[in-house]
Design an enzyme around this catalytic site. Sequence first.
Site, PDB file in Angstrom:
ATOM      1  CE  LYS A   1       3.321  -6.042   3.563  1.00 43.51           C
ATOM      2  NZ  LYS A   1       2.834  -4.969   4.436  1.00 43.51           N
TER       3      LYS A   1
ATOM      4  CD  GLU B   1       8.090  -0.594   7.519  1.00 42.45           C
ATOM      5  OE1 GLU B   1       7.100  -1.260   7.165  1.00 42.45           O
ATOM      6  OE2 GLU B   1       8.320   0.564   7.106  1.00 42.45           O
TER       7      GLU B   1
ATOM      8  CG  ASP C   1      -0.381  -0.086   2.517  1.00 35.89           C
ATOM      9  OD1 ASP C   1       0.861  -0.194   2.612  1.00 35.89           O
ATOM     10  OD2 ASP C   1      -1.136  -0.040   3.521  1.00 35.89           O
ATOM     11  CB  SER C   2       4.593   1.719  -0.104  1.00 34.03           C
ATOM     12  OG  SER C   2       4.845   0.579  -0.902  1.00 34.03           O
TER      13      SER C   2
END
Length: 280
Positions: A113, A182, A44-45
């Site tokens: 994800k 992350e 979704d970046s």
Amino acid sequence: MKKTVNTYKEAKLNGEKVTMLTAYDYSTAKLMDEAGVDSILVGDSLGNVMLGYEDTISVTMEDMIHHCSAVARGAKNTLIVCDMPFMSYQTGEYDALVNAGRLMKEGRANAVKLEGGVEVAPIIKKIVEAGIPVCAHIGLTPQAINAMGGYKVQGKSSEAAKKLVEDALAVQEAGAFAVVLECVPADLATFITEKLSITTIGIGAGNGCDGQVLVYADMLSMFSDYRPKFVKQFANVGEEMKKGFKGYIDAVKAAAYPEKEHTYKIDEEVMAEVKGKFNG
Ligand code: KIV
């Protein structure tokens, strides 16, 4: 041969690293596929990289499906993992199942994800039970940026570090085939990797993870305004593209392009006839 979630399992058993890069379109996915990347994350970046948003909050299911299906048309051999956007699963198991199903059916993803640990474990379980592979994502979770108060390294205090280990164990127990870590300190990410039987994929989490993921625009240096500490510049595509665009602009302004070799011919008699008719 098409890479699958089994590629991940085998790699972990054999102690081989897995590679993942983000992509959001057909052409980039095709190039990555040809380069041999193990998996593509339609992250979704795309909100930041492709749509120019400040964060990932505004990204919709329609955005994800549109971009994921383009990636699926370009990448034939690569495992395609598609992000579930903000509020497509946090609202409950039913919504999560319906939306994960849409990413598979309409987006042609091979796995989904979603962000979160202990709190989303029941949702992961439900999706996995429906036959949809799930990659979890813990540590810095950009969809929770407003609650986290900014993009910061996670798990630095003993309490936060223990919570991250619990999150990792919970998503594994729920059936996730992999988990993205992350912005997690390297020693903690290594510890989690050794504790888990599923694959850990690091981004800003050191070299002890089972694999790595990067946003492709970052590792190719497409933009010069922001680069996180963990990103290595593997090429300078932004500057190369700008060089190409400037060269084109200068050549057109100077009437130096197109040259003879870039033009199509017409018979002289045909041109003479046309001129005769219109010039009198
Ligand atoms: O959306 C994304 O690109 C991601 C990666 C940063 C892991 O979730």
